[in-house]
Structure formats: C-alpha cells, structure tokens
Write a protein that holds these residues in place. Structure first.
Motif, PDB file in Angstrom:
ATOM      1  N   ALA A 192      31.373  19.965  32.017  1.00 36.46           N
ATOM      2  CA  ALA A 192      31.472  21.077  33.112  1.00 36.46           C
ATOM      3  C   ALA A 192      33.024  21.845  33.081  1.00 36.46           C
ATOM      4  N   GLU A 193      33.902  21.052  32.682  1.00 41.82           N
ATOM      5  CA  GLU A 193      35.280  21.893  32.666  1.00 41.82           C
ATOM      6  C   GLU A 193      35.379  22.600  31.463  1.00 41.82           C
ATOM      7  N   GLN A 194      34.884  22.319  30.245  1.00 40.40           N
ATOM      8  CA  GLN A 194      34.829  22.940  29.240  1.00 40.40           C
ATOM      9  C   GLN A 194      33.902  24.256  29.346  1.00 40.40           C
ATOM     10  N   GLU A 195      32.904  24.183  30.143  1.00 38.31           N
ATOM     11  CA  GLU A 195      31.891  25.191  30.424  1.00 38.31           C
ATOM     12  C   GLU A 195      32.645  26.382  31.276  1.00 38.31           C
ATOM     13  N   ILE A 196      33.594  25.855  32.269  1.00 36.29           N
ATOM     14  CA  ILE A 196      33.962  26.946  33.223  1.00 36.29           C
ATOM     15  C   ILE A 196      35.173  27.497  32.152  1.00 36.29           C
ATOM     16  N   MET A 197      35.876  26.662  31.345  1.00 32.60           N
ATOM     17  CA  MET A 197      36.865  27.450  30.598  1.00 32.60           C
ATOM     18  C   MET A 197      36.317  28.424  29.585  1.00 32.60           C
ATOM     19  N   LEU A 198      35.296  27.932  29.185  1.00 31.93           N
ATOM     20  CA  LEU A 198      34.697  28.918  28.165  1.00 31.93           C
ATOM     21  C   LEU A 198      34.022  30.409  28.657  1.00 31.93           C
ATOM     22  N   ASN A 199      33.599  30.265  29.728  1.00 26.43           N
ATOM     23  CA  ASN A 199      33.277  31.369  30.541  1.00 26.43           C
ATOM     24  C   ASN A 199      34.604  32.216  30.949  1.00 26.43           C
ATOM     25  N   LEU A 200      35.723  31.404  31.377  1.00 24.70           N
ATOM     26  CA  LEU A 200      36.779  32.077  31.700  1.00 24.70           C
ATOM     27  C   LEU A 200      37.430  32.898  30.511  1.00 24.70           C
ATOM     28  N   ALA A 201      37.402  32.284  29.408  1.00 22.46           N
ATOM     29  CA  ALA A 201      37.827  33.150  27.942  1.00 22.46           C
ATOM     30  C   ALA A 201      36.927  34.326  27.662  1.00 22.46           C
ATOM     31  N   LEU A 202      35.684  34.194  27.943  1.00 23.49           N
ATOM     32  CA  LEU A 202      34.827  35.275  27.679  1.00 23.49           C
ATOM     33  C   LEU A 202      35.018  36.569  28.663  1.00 23.49           C
ATOM     34  N   ALA A 203      35.529  36.090  29.973  1.00 19.81           N
ATOM     35  CA  ALA A 203      35.846  36.810  30.951  1.00 19.81           C
ATOM     36  C   ALA A 203      36.904  37.841  30.856  1.00 19.81           C
ATOM     37  N   LEU A 204      38.081  36.912  30.264  1.00 20.69           N
ATOM     38  CA  LEU A 204      39.273  37.566  29.776  1.00 20.69           C
ATOM     39  C   LEU A 204      39.052  38.783  28.701  1.00 20.69           C
ATOM     40  N   LEU A 205      38.359  38.341  27.767  1.00 21.44           N
ATOM     41  CA  LEU A 205      37.969  39.407  26.639  1.00 21.44           C
ATOM     42  C   LEU A 205      37.056  40.340  27.179  1.00 21.44           C
ATOM     43  N   LEU A 206      35.959  40.219  28.037  1.00 20.78           N
ATOM     44  CA  LEU A 206      35.346  41.318  28.695  1.00 20.78           C
ATOM     45  C   LEU A 206      36.487  42.229  29.420  1.00 20.78           C
ATOM     46  N   ASP A 207      37.181  41.603  30.322  1.00 22.39           N
ATOM     47  CA  ASP A 207      38.379  42.556  31.106  1.00 22.39           C
ATOM     48  C   ASP A 207      38.864  43.594  29.986  1.00 22.39           C
ATOM     49  N   LEU A 208      39.652  42.629  28.894  1.00 26.52           N
ATOM     50  CA  LEU A 208      40.297  43.503  27.743  1.00 26.52           C
ATOM     51  C   LEU A 208      39.449  44.891  27.408  1.00 26.52           C
ATOM     52  N   LEU A 209      37.994  44.472  26.992  1.00 23.12           N
ATOM     53  CA  LEU A 209      37.405  45.493  26.666  1.00 23.12           C
ATOM     54  C   LEU A 209      36.941  46.792  27.671  1.00 23.12           C
ATOM     55  N   LEU A 210      36.748  46.183  28.939  1.00 21.60           N
ATOM     56  CA  LEU A 210      36.415  47.328  29.731  1.00 21.60           C
ATOM     57  C   LEU A 210      37.629  48.131  30.032  1.00 21.60           C
ATOM     58  N   VAL A 211      38.630  47.407  30.104  1.00 22.88           N
ATOM     59  CA  VAL A 211      39.757  48.138  30.575  1.00 22.88           C
ATOM     60  C   VAL A 211      40.396  49.412  29.560  1.00 22.88           C
ATOM     61  N   ARG A 212      40.274  48.774  28.267  1.00 23.15           N
ATOM     62  CA  ARG A 212      40.304  49.702  26.950  1.00 23.15           C
ATOM     63  C   ARG A 212      39.547  50.790  27.155  1.00 23.15           C
ATOM     64  N   VAL A 213      38.353  50.732  27.445  1.00 20.32           N
ATOM     65  CA  VAL A 213      37.449  51.895  27.648  1.00 20.32           C
ATOM     66  C   VAL A 213      37.745  52.943  28.328  1.00 20.32           C
ATOM     67  N   VAL A 214      37.929  52.479  29.761  1.00 19.81           N
ATOM     68  CA  VAL A 214      38.310  53.251  30.842  1.00 19.81           C
ATOM     69  C   VAL A 214      39.442  53.825  30.565  1.00 19.81           C
ATOM     70  N   LYS A 215      40.574  53.336  29.899  1.00 18.12           N
ATOM     71  CA  LYS A 215      41.769  53.865  29.792  1.00 18.12           C
ATOM     72  C   LYS A 215      41.542  54.979  28.627  1.00 18.12           C
ATOM     73  N   THR A 216      41.110  54.755  27.790  1.00 18.71           N
ATOM     74  CA  THR A 216      40.694  55.687  26.469  1.00 18.71           C
ATOM     75  C   THR A 216      39.854  57.082  27.030  1.00 18.71           C
ATOM     76  N   LEU A 217      38.968  56.717  28.152  1.00 19.07           N
ATOM     77  CA  LEU A 217      38.344  57.720  28.589  1.00 19.07           C
ATOM     78  C   LEU A 217      39.108  58.485  29.503  1.00 19.07           C
ATOM     79  N   VAL A 218      39.898  58.007  30.268  1.00 18.85           N
ATOM     80  CA  VAL A 218      40.755  58.750  31.379  1.00 18.85           C
ATOM     81  C   VAL A 218      41.909  59.268  31.000  1.00 18.85           C
ATOM     82  N   ARG A 219      42.680  58.585  29.878  1.00 18.50           N
ATOM     83  CA  ARG A 219      43.846  59.157  29.320  1.00 18.50           C
ATOM     84  C   ARG A 219      44.951  59.422  30.263  1.00 18.50           C
ATOM     85  N   ARG A 220      45.360  58.818  31.558  1.00 24.50           N
ATOM     86  CA  ARG A 220      46.363  59.176  32.180  1.00 24.50           C
ATOM     87  C   ARG A 220      47.598  58.475  31.803  1.00 24.50           C
ATOM     88  N   ARG A 221      48.726  59.286  31.828  1.00 19.02           N
ATOM     89  CA  ARG A 221      49.830  58.843  31.318  1.00 19.02           C
ATOM     90  C   ARG A 221      50.710  57.908  32.380  1.00 19.02           C
TER      91      ARG A 221
END
Length: 255
Positions: free
Chosen positions: A105-134
């Motif tokens: 159970a603990e490993q399952e939670i940590m696995l999804n947290l790791a996937l959530a962190l990677l998803l956050d990196l991807l979505l933030v990078r996409v929005v920053k690239t589209l908006v391009r605010r300095r």
C-alpha cells in the motif's frame, strides 16, 4: 430655384410621414460599427489596468529579492522554504520511499506520487512554453538557477507542486488536524516565498495554485494500482521474452 427645390423636398418628407401606419415607431438609425472598437478599447484598457496592478503588487511583495531589499536579512530562510518545494528533493524522497517501502500500500502511494510529480513537470512546461511570460526583472539568480535555467514565469511550478502535493498528502497520508494545518501552511509558505524572492508575479502563483489543485483530480482518475502495474510489467516482460525466443528460433532455422 433653390427655394422651389427646398419646398419640393419638404413636401416629399411630409407625404412619407403621412403614409406611415398609425402606432408604428420611428426606427433607430443603423449601427455605424463604432460600438465594437469602443468595447475592444475598454477591454484593452481594463486588461492593461489589471496588468499594472499585478506588476505593482508583485513588486511590493518582492521584499527579499536581494540582500539590499527591506527584508533581505531573512532571504536565506525564505530560500530554504523555497527549496522545500523544489522538484529534486520531492523526486528523490519519493523514489527512496518507494524502494524502501514496507508494504504494498505504501509503495503504491509513492508510485502514484512520483507519477504525479512527473505529470506536474510536463504540464507546467507545456503551459510555460505556450504563454512565454518573462520572469520579473528584479529576480536574482542563485545556485539553483545556474543549473536549472528558467526563462518563463507563468505558471509558478513551485505553486502547482505545492498545491498538488498538499492535496495528495491530505487525501492519502495525513489523518490528524495538526498535520493538516502543517501541510496547508507549508504549501502557503512555499507559494509566498516565490513572491517574496521576486521569482514570479502574483498571477503566476495564483494560477499555479489553482492548476496544482486541479491536477490532483487528474491523478485520482489515472491512479495506478499495484496489481495493474504488475500486469503491465509482466506483459512487457512476456513480449520481450517472446521477441527474444522468436529471434533465437529464426537464427536456428537459418543454420
């Protein structure tokens, strides 16, 4: 001659007015098309005013931008709070806990947290690239900025990560009132540190908090169970074994 023409024109107008049915109102003149540009100008002026307010408030909050700032003496402490929301310690801690987990159970939670962190990196990078605010002009580079060059500021990755991780922990790990207050306070301080250090504008942090809060809903929908992960890994292993066995069989057949 001019008087005769004027009299004829007046008679024609009077005749048209008399022919109009009773009870009908006079139609307003056709639109000239000036209303659209006026509304556009008003909307543009409103957006400009909101942008100026955002810039003014962000500049007022950047009291730890450098050592010479009004609150420059607490800049190291604010940077420590900022680092607690960086992706590196979160990924390292999550992977370590995943590998050293005591139960499934603990490993399952940590696995999804790791996937959530990677998803956050991807979505933030996409929005920053589209908006391009300095980033703000008063932003000062430090050691982390040297290794991780960040040019765009919208949205704040620290704010999205703080909101998503806080909601993740509140839903999966935290079960006491004191810990809930601690987690919410940490997310608030991390987001505030980005403003105090003049890393982002107020709208960057506000949108980042809302984006991170919504990201957890996506993580819940895409939740990966341990059994599902085992099935995927076994399927991939079976495909590789079949491919390797097929290659060996073809090599033996050729010989």
């Amino acid at each position: 001659m001019a008087a005769v023409c004027s009299a004829g024109t007046s008679c024609q107008r009077a005749a048209l007015w008399c022919r109009r049915p009773l009870g009908t109102k006079r139609q307003p003149p056709p639109q000239t098309g000036w209303e659209g540009p006026s509304h556009s100008l008003q909307a543009g002026a409103r957006q400009t005013a909101e942008k100026k307010q955002d810039l003014w408030l962000s500049k007022r909050l950047g009291v730890c931008a450098c050592e010479e700032s009004p609150w420059g003496s607490i800049r190291p402490l604010v940077r420590l709070v900022e680092f607690s929301g960086h992706v590196i310690p979160w990924l390292v801690g999550t992977v370590y806990t995943l590998l050293r987990g005591e139960n499934v159970a603990e490993q399952e939670i940590m696995l999804n947290l790791a996937l959530a962190l990677l998803l956050d990196l991807l979505l933030v990078r996409v929005v920053k690239t589209l908006v391009r605010r300095r980033m703000p002009v008063q932003n000062r580079s430090d050691i982390l900025s040297t290794f991780f060059v960040e040019r765009y500021s919208f949205p704040s990755g620290h704010a999205t990560r703080a909101a998503m991780c806080a909601r993740f922990l509140l839903a999966q790990q935290v079960d006491t009132a004191s810990m809930r207050v601690l987690v919410v306070g940490w997310a608030t301080l991390v987001s505030l540190s980005r403003l105090l250090l003049a890393r982002h504008y107020v709208t960057d942090v506000g949108f980042g908090l809302a984006m991170g809060y919504c990201q957890y809903s996506l993580v819940e929908r895409l939740w990966v169970t341990w059994d599902c992960l085992q099935d995927i890994l076994l399927m991939r292993l079976r495909e590789r074994l079949n491919r390797a066995y097929g290659g060996l069989w073809m090599a033996d057949w050729k010989h």
